[in-house]
Design a protein around this motif. Structure first.
Motif, PDB file in Angstrom:
ATOM      1  N   GLU A 169       0.853  -1.184   0.000  1.00  0.00           N
ATOM      2  CA  GLU A 169       0.000   0.000   0.000  1.00  0.00           C
ATOM      3  C   GLU A 169       0.892   1.238   0.000  1.00  0.00           C
ATOM      4  OE1 GLU A 169      -2.064   0.639   3.774  1.00  0.00           O
ATOM      5  OE2 GLU A 169      -0.724  -0.843   4.699  1.00  0.00           O
ATOM      6  N   GLU A 170       0.272   2.420  -0.024  1.00  0.00           N
ATOM      7  CA  GLU A 170       1.035   3.649   0.148  1.00  0.00           C
ATOM      8  C   GLU A 170       1.420   3.817   1.614  1.00  0.00           C
ATOM      9  OE1 GLU A 170      -2.078   4.883  -3.096  1.00  0.00           O
ATOM     10  OE2 GLU A 170      -2.057   3.566  -1.347  1.00  0.00           O
ATOM     11  N   SER A 171       2.535   4.500   1.863  1.00  0.00           N
ATOM     12  CA  SER A 171       2.941   4.796   3.241  1.00  0.00           C
ATOM     13  C   SER A 171       1.986   5.786   3.894  1.00  0.00           C
ATOM     14  CB  SER A 171       4.348   5.407   3.275  1.00  0.00           C
ATOM     15  OG  SER A 171       5.302   4.522   2.769  1.00  0.00           O
ATOM     16  N   PHE A 172       1.389   6.641   3.075  1.00  0.00           N
ATOM     17  CA  PHE A 172       0.477   7.691   3.534  1.00  0.00           C
ATOM     18  C   PHE A 172      -0.288   8.150   2.300  1.00  0.00           C
ATOM     19  CE2 PHE A 172       4.644   9.337   2.552  1.00  0.00           C
ATOM     20  CZ  PHE A 172       4.395  10.370   1.665  1.00  0.00           C
ATOM     21  N   GLU A 173      -1.268   8.987   2.488  1.00  0.00           N
ATOM     22  CA  GLU A 173      -2.046   9.472   1.342  1.00  0.00           C
ATOM     23  C   GLU A 173      -1.165  10.361   0.468  1.00  0.00           C
ATOM     24  OE1 GLU A 173      -6.229  11.855   0.388  1.00  0.00           O
ATOM     25  OE2 GLU A 173      -5.801  11.120   2.412  1.00  0.00           O
ATOM     26  N   THR A 174      -1.016   9.977  -0.781  1.00  0.00           N
ATOM     27  CA  THR A 174      -0.151  10.699  -1.712  1.00  0.00           C
ATOM     28  C   THR A 174      -0.597  12.152  -1.856  1.00  0.00           C
ATOM     29  OG1 THR A 174       0.343   8.682  -2.956  1.00  0.00           O
ATOM     30  CG2 THR A 174       0.688  10.771  -4.102  1.00  0.00           C
ATOM     31  N   ILE A 175       0.402  13.058  -1.858  1.00  0.00           N
ATOM     32  CA  ILE A 175       0.139  14.480  -2.062  1.00  0.00           C
ATOM     33  C   ILE A 175       0.522  14.841  -3.495  1.00  0.00           C
ATOM     34  CG2 ILE A 175       0.819  16.823  -1.408  1.00  0.00           C
ATOM     35  CD1 ILE A 175       1.349  15.696   1.432  1.00  0.00           C
ATOM     36  N   VAL A 176      -0.429  15.371  -4.234  1.00  0.00           N
ATOM     37  CA  VAL A 176      -0.170  15.930  -5.563  1.00  0.00           C
ATOM     38  C   VAL A 176      -0.731  17.340  -5.541  1.00  0.00           C
ATOM     39  CG1 VAL A 176      -0.479  15.688  -8.055  1.00  0.00           C
ATOM     40  CG2 VAL A 176      -0.432  13.635  -6.605  1.00  0.00           C
ATOM     41  N   LEU A 184       0.634  24.729   0.141  1.00  0.00           N
ATOM     42  CA  LEU A 184       0.138  24.001   1.307  1.00  0.00           C
ATOM     43  C   LEU A 184       0.974  22.737   1.478  1.00  0.00           C
ATOM     44  CD1 LEU A 184      -3.684  24.234   0.469  1.00  0.00           C
ATOM     45  CD2 LEU A 184      -2.390  25.720   2.013  1.00  0.00           C
ATOM     46  N   PRO A 185       1.779  22.630   2.551  1.00  0.00           N
ATOM     47  CA  PRO A 185       2.654  21.453   2.707  1.00  0.00           C
ATOM     48  C   PRO A 185       1.912  20.116   2.632  1.00  0.00           C
ATOM     49  CG  PRO A 185       3.256  23.150   4.273  1.00  0.00           C
ATOM     50  CD  PRO A 185       1.987  23.627   3.620  1.00  0.00           C
ATOM     51  N   HIS A 186       0.706  20.062   3.190  1.00  0.00           N
ATOM     52  CA  HIS A 186      -0.110  18.841   3.126  1.00  0.00           C
ATOM     53  C   HIS A 186      -1.392  19.142   2.349  1.00  0.00           C
ATOM     54  CE1 HIS A 186       1.935  16.948   6.909  1.00  0.00           C
ATOM     55  NE2 HIS A 186       2.678  16.867   5.819  1.00  0.00           N
ATOM     56  N   ILE A 197       3.412  24.104 -12.053  1.00  0.00           N
ATOM     57  CA  ILE A 197       4.288  23.609 -10.986  1.00  0.00           C
ATOM     58  C   ILE A 197       3.552  22.486 -10.265  1.00  0.00           C
ATOM     59  CG2 ILE A 197       3.487  25.360  -9.334  1.00  0.00           C
ATOM     60  CD1 ILE A 197       6.355  25.298  -8.138  1.00  0.00           C
ATOM     61  N   ILE A 198       4.287  21.427  -9.940  1.00  0.00           N
ATOM     62  CA  ILE A 198       3.690  20.268  -9.267  1.00  0.00           C
ATOM     63  C   ILE A 198       4.587  19.865  -8.105  1.00  0.00           C
ATOM     64  CG2 ILE A 198       2.802  17.917  -9.513  1.00  0.00           C
ATOM     65  CD1 ILE A 198       3.029  18.396 -12.601  1.00  0.00           C
ATOM     66  N   LEU A 199       4.038  19.808  -6.913  1.00  0.00           N
ATOM     67  CA  LEU A 199       4.751  19.297  -5.746  1.00  0.00           C
ATOM     68  C   LEU A 199       4.132  17.959  -5.376  1.00  0.00           C
ATOM     69  CD1 LEU A 199       5.690  21.290  -2.522  1.00  0.00           C
ATOM     70  CD2 LEU A 199       5.030  18.892  -2.465  1.00  0.00           C
ATOM     71  N   MET A 200       4.968  16.919  -5.352  1.00  0.00           N
ATOM     72  CA  MET A 200       4.472  15.581  -5.008  1.00  0.00           C
ATOM     73  C   MET A 200       5.226  15.025  -3.803  1.00  0.00           C
ATOM     74  SD  MET A 200       3.762  13.769  -8.704  1.00  0.00           S
ATOM     75  CE  MET A 200       3.311  12.227  -7.878  1.00  0.00           C
ATOM     76  N   ASP A 201       4.483  14.368  -2.928  1.00  0.00           N
ATOM     77  CA  ASP A 201       5.040  13.708  -1.741  1.00  0.00           C
ATOM     78  C   ASP A 201       4.377  12.347  -1.674  1.00  0.00           C
ATOM     79  OD1 ASP A 201       6.022  12.971   0.745  1.00  0.00           O
ATOM     80  OD2 ASP A 201       5.541  14.879   1.708  1.00  0.00           O
ATOM     81  N   ASP A 212       9.535   7.563   1.954  1.00  0.00           N
ATOM     82  CA  ASP A 212       9.009   8.926   1.903  1.00  0.00           C
ATOM     83  C   ASP A 212       9.894   9.767   0.989  1.00  0.00           C
ATOM     84  OD1 ASP A 212       7.571  11.204   2.411  1.00  0.00           O
ATOM     85  OD2 ASP A 212       8.001  11.299   4.543  1.00  0.00           O
ATOM     86  N   THR A 213       9.308  10.339  -0.049  1.00  0.00           N
ATOM     87  CA  THR A 213      10.047  11.148  -1.021  1.00  0.00           C
ATOM     88  C   THR A 213       9.191  12.334  -1.446  1.00  0.00           C
ATOM     89  OG1 THR A 213      11.128   9.157  -1.906  1.00  0.00           O
ATOM     90  CG2 THR A 213      11.216  11.134  -3.279  1.00  0.00           C
ATOM     91  N   SER A 214       9.828  13.479  -1.676  1.00  0.00           N
ATOM     92  CA  SER A 214       9.137  14.632  -2.261  1.00  0.00           C
ATOM     93  C   SER A 214       9.962  15.176  -3.425  1.00  0.00           C
ATOM     94  CB  SER A 214       8.953  15.761  -1.243  1.00  0.00           C
ATOM     95  OG  SER A 214       8.084  15.391  -0.205  1.00  0.00           O
ATOM     96  N   ARG A 215       9.273  15.560  -4.470  1.00  0.00           N
ATOM     97  CA  ARG A 215       9.885  16.245  -5.593  1.00  0.00           C
ATOM     98  C   ARG A 215       8.967  17.388  -6.042  1.00  0.00           C
ATOM     99  NH1 ARG A 215      13.603  13.896  -4.028  1.00  0.00           N
ATOM    100  NH2 ARG A 215      15.055  12.512  -5.144  1.00  0.00           N
ATOM    101  N   THR A 216       9.586  18.463  -6.544  1.00  0.00           N
ATOM    102  CA  THR A 216       8.829  19.588  -7.068  1.00  0.00           C
ATOM    103  C   THR A 216       9.249  19.817  -8.515  1.00  0.00           C
ATOM    104  OG1 THR A 216       8.784  20.596  -4.871  1.00  0.00           O
ATOM    105  CG2 THR A 216       8.175  21.984  -6.737  1.00  0.00           C
TER     106      THR A 216
END
Length: 338
Positions: A169-176, A184-186, A197-201, A212-216
């Motif tokens: 499963e996912e570690s947490f609810e994916t942020i797009v 908004l960080p979350h 611009i796209i910020l994904m976590d 856990d990874t984030s890219r912008t």
């Protein structure tokens, strides 16, 4: 436990029970961790517990019955987790007679134990990270951006890809987060079409362990976005360089915060620089101003500085790292500029 004269620990957090026994409950369960540890579980979970637990399993019909165990085994001082459900605590305290001397006290023995990861745990986190990164690459986000996919569609497809590549499963609810939502960080998803611009976590879970990874993804010809991205990337790189065993977590946070403050964006870095992870996506220690934990070898933490310009956009860059004696190993090789 011995130094503090505790006779046992009462565990109800599912991941603490998993850590001790390999059994992950699906319903109410209690682990009494002592010289001869026992898991007490419901009839509904008994078969699963018998099949997966590395320690003894018994059925418990009522939490109040634990007082019989305390009395039979002369357990006088028992540690409990800080987030033990108040209903459990009341039942245990309420079942104690005037003649019974045992006491319950909050301790974080397990949280401290879980800070240092075993080679087996590190391998699971590494696998989880590789799955998450492979899936992101297969997503081909820039093509989805050109075709104006929505944030919801991206999160759904990434979740499918991670499962297809071996995640449970996912570690947490994916942020797009796209356009103004990226400040908004979350950020919650709102079925928004991907903008410039796209910020994904995101993260995958493998055999119970999280990544856990984030890219912008910024617009190539937007000077303001490039400026903010470069500042965050500088804070990221300097924080990575300063992370090693013997350094306090607050010192790592200060490195990232100093870089961002130096460019005049002190008030726009609105969260901690990172956190530990493992069975939970957020574990002890926190890489923050208030946390003075000294890093040790084989701790696994994230480094994730960010700048968030309200009403405009936000940038965050995040990787998971393994702490070593003279530095860190960044898990995965996913590019930072995409």
């Amino acid at each position: 436990m011995v130094k503090k004269n505790f006779d046992g620990i009462l565990l109800t957090q599912f991941n603490n029970i998993k850590y001790i026994s390999n059994y992950y409950p699906t319903s109410s369960a209690i682990c009494l961790f002592k010289e001869n540890p026992v898991i007490y579980t419901t009839a509904m979970d008994k078969e699963l517990a018998d099949e997966t637990s590395l320690i003894e399993v018994k059925e418990l019909k009522s939490i109040s019955d634990l007082k019989k165990v305390f009395k039979e085994e002369s357990l006088k001082k028992i540690a409990i987790e800080g987030n033990l459900p108040i209903s459990y605590y009341k039942k245990l305290e309420g079942s104690k007679s005037k003649n019974e001397k045992w006491e319950l006290a909050i301790e974080n023995f397990l949280e401290k134990e879980r800070m240092i990861k075993s080679p087996n745990e590190i391998e699971k986190i590494r696998n989880a990270t590789n799955i998450a990164h492979k899936s992101f690459e297969e997503l081909v986000i820039r093509e989805k951006q050109e075709k104006r996919f929505t944030d919801w569609e991206i999160a759904y497809e990434l979740g499918y890809l991670m499962r297809n590549n071996g995640a449970s499963e996912e570690s947490f609810e994916t942020i797009v987060a796209t356009d103004k939502n990226s400040s908004l960080p979350h950020a919650p998803m709102g079925n928004k079409k991907l903008g410039n611009i796209i910020l994904m976590d995101w993260g995958a879970k493998y055999n119970g362990y999280c990544s856990d990874t984030s890219r912008t993804m910024i617009e190539d010809n937007d000077k303001k976005q490039k400026e903010i991205f470069d500042i965050v990337f500088e804070a990221y790189k300097k924080s990575i360089k300063g992370t090693k065993s013997g350094v306090k977590t607050c010192e790592i946070d200060n490195i990232a915060r100093s870089v961002i403050s130096g460019y005049g964006y002190k008030d726009k870095f609105i969260h901690s620089t990172g956190h530990s992870l493992g069975l939970n996506i957020h574990e002890t220690p926190s890489i923050s101003t208030q946390d003075g934990t000294v890093l040790e070898e084989n701790m696994v933490i994230t480094i994730e500085p960010g700048i968030y310009l309200e009403g405009e956009f936000g940038v965050r860059i995040e990787d998971t790292v393994i702490v070593g004696k003279n530095g860190v190993e960044v898990i995965g090789k996913l590019p930072h500029e995409i």
